[in-house]
Design an enzyme around this catalytic site. Structure first.
Site, mmCIF file in Angstrom:
data_model
loop_
_atom_site.group_PDB
_atom_site.id
_atom_site.type_symbol
_atom_site.label_atom_id
_atom_site.label_comp_id
_atom_site.label_asym_id
_atom_site.label_seq_id
_atom_site.Cartn_x
_atom_site.Cartn_y
_atom_site.Cartn_z
ATOM 1 C CD GLU A 116 -2.930 -1.238 2.253
ATOM 2 O OE1 GLU A 116 -4.062 -1.718 2.042
ATOM 3 O OE2 GLU A 116 -2.539 -0.905 3.378
ATOM 4 C CB CYS A 129 2.986 7.442 3.097
ATOM 5 S SG CYS A 129 3.515 6.438 4.473
ATOM 6 C CB CYS A 136 6.355 -4.776 8.974
ATOM 7 S SG CYS A 136 7.539 -3.748 9.879
ATOM 8 C CB CYS A 140 5.466 -1.912 16.300
ATOM 9 S SG CYS A 140 7.203 -1.587 15.912
ATOM 10 C CB CYS A 143 2.149 -0.863 13.959
ATOM 11 S SG CYS A 143 2.282 -0.504 12.201
ATOM 12 C CB CYS A 369 0.364 7.146 11.153
ATOM 13 S SG CYS A 369 1.976 6.654 11.752
#
Length: 395
Positions: A116, A129, A136, A140, A143, A369
């Site tokens: 994305e 962005c 990933c 985290c 997230c 975010c």
């Protein structure tokens, strides 16, 4: 601190599958690599530097994908190029436009994987962005992107290709012969999409060198911000080899809390991270380092946290972006109240640190975010499953 070798992930990644094609993609090659591949495919060595420069400008200044349209090259040479090479960027699978104008693209890359990309229009600027990995590796706990396992690193072609794709959609390639338009719809890049950029250093560096090149897309290094969760050994390399602005996903003022929120802290703790950050502005003659701090109710948002943060930042030219937590399905945290966020910001401002509170953008299309996660990869996980994976309990 200079590493002796590039940093790599402590995870296995799936082998990269090429899209079937017998043509070489010129997107993402450095100038030297472009020159070399032209020589290897029949361009006389004495002409190669000039030809590479001409092709470079067509691809990155004018956005041209068709060799037949590269009119300052001989017709026969253009035909040779089209037989052996291609100019290919990621394919847009879908585009969503938020009520606030934010655009979220789902793009397909080699191997059928999807990532994305988000474009955020603001007064006087437009920020893209960009993602650096499929999924990933960092997990985290706050997230949504981090709940998707890492599949692989993106290539330099796939990273710079996201910028080219967005310029296509914004219709922003200049028109040959028309007066130069200095207004830029896409004026800034943040490496804050899916993935940890410093776990894919070489590809990110090569892509940003292409973006910064004055004979192409030509975005200055201070228009590019790289966000890291704290891959300490690569921070020095970023200063030396890219020189862009730096943002750090900080999010906590004690190692105990940061170990849960940003597990990479167990490898490079707050003290080691801050030591590396103190050197960064000196190495790049950079502006302030941005500390990203997501506001989580009853986790990291107390007055004591704010005072600790002030002490930690001592000696670092810094600003703090306070980010109201962007909730996602099954999230194990809640957003701090507006009053709590304002009180936190006031303590930072009174200590002399700019501490803007970020206005969430694109929440209605899950583009804010920490919300990015490819729709086709999004597992239907319960809150309990996510808590268990993150090693935490719900507040």
């Amino acid at each position: 601190m200079e590493p002796s070798a590039p940093i790599t992930q402590d995870v296995m990644t799936f082998p990269r599958k090429e899209t079937p094609s017998d043509k070489i993609n010129l997107v993402g090659l450095t100038r030297d690599a472009l020159r070399q591949v032209l020589i290897e495919n029949g361009t006389p060595e004495k002409q190669a530097k000039m030809r590479a420069g001409q092709i470079w400008q067509w691809i990155y200044q004018w956005g041209e994908r068709d060799f037949a349209e590269m009119t300052n090259l001989a017709k026969g040479y253009r035909a040779e190029l089209s037989e052996k090479f291609e100019v290919r960027v990621p394919e847009v699978v879908s585009k969503q436009v938020s009520e606030d104008g934010t655009r979220k693209y789902l793009v397909r890359i080699d191997g059928g994987h999807e990532v994305e990309v988000v474009y955020i229009p603001e007064e006087g600027r437009g920020t893209l962005c960009v993602s650096s990995q499929v999924g990933c590796t960092l997990t985290c706990s706050f997230c949504h992107t981090g709940t998707q396992k890492l599949v692989r690193n993106l290539t330099a072609a796939e990273i710079v290709g996201q910028v080219m794709m967005a310029r296509d959609d914004l219709d922003e390639w200049p028109e040959k012969g028309a007066p130069k338009d200095e207004t830029r719809l896409l004026s800034n890049i943040v490496l804050m999409g899916m993935g940890e950029p410093l776990y894919n250093f070489e590809n990110v560096r090569d892509a940003m060198k292409i973006v910064m090149d004055g004979e192409g897309i030509a975005l200055g290094r201070r228009r590019i911000t790289l966000s890291t969760s704290g891959v300490v050994p690569e921070i020095h390399r970023t200063a030396q080899e890219i020189g862009c602005l730096l943002a750090v996903s900080f999010h906590a003022t004690t190692d105990e809390t940061r170990d849960v929120l940003v597990p990479i802290n167990k490898k490079w703790n707050i003290e080691k991270l801050l030591e590396a950050l103190r050197e960064y502005p000196k190495a790049t003659n950079s502006e302030r380092i941005t500390f990203e701090y997501v506001m989580l109710k009853d986790v990291n948002d107390t007055d004591e946290d704010a005072h600790r943060l002030v002490k930690l930042l001592d000696g670092i030219p810094a600003k703090v972006n306070l980010i109201p937590f962007n909730e996602w399905p099954g999230a194990p945290y809640q957003r701090s109240s507006n009053n709590r966020i304002r009180a936190f910001a006031t303590i930072l401002m009174q200590a002399g640190y700019a501490s803007p509170i970020r206005t969430p953008r694109g929440e209605d299309i899950m583009a804010a975010c920490g919300q990015l996660k490819s729709a086709t990869e999004r597992a239907r996980k319960s809150r309990r499953q996510i808590e268990a994976e993150a090693g935490i309990q719900a507040p």
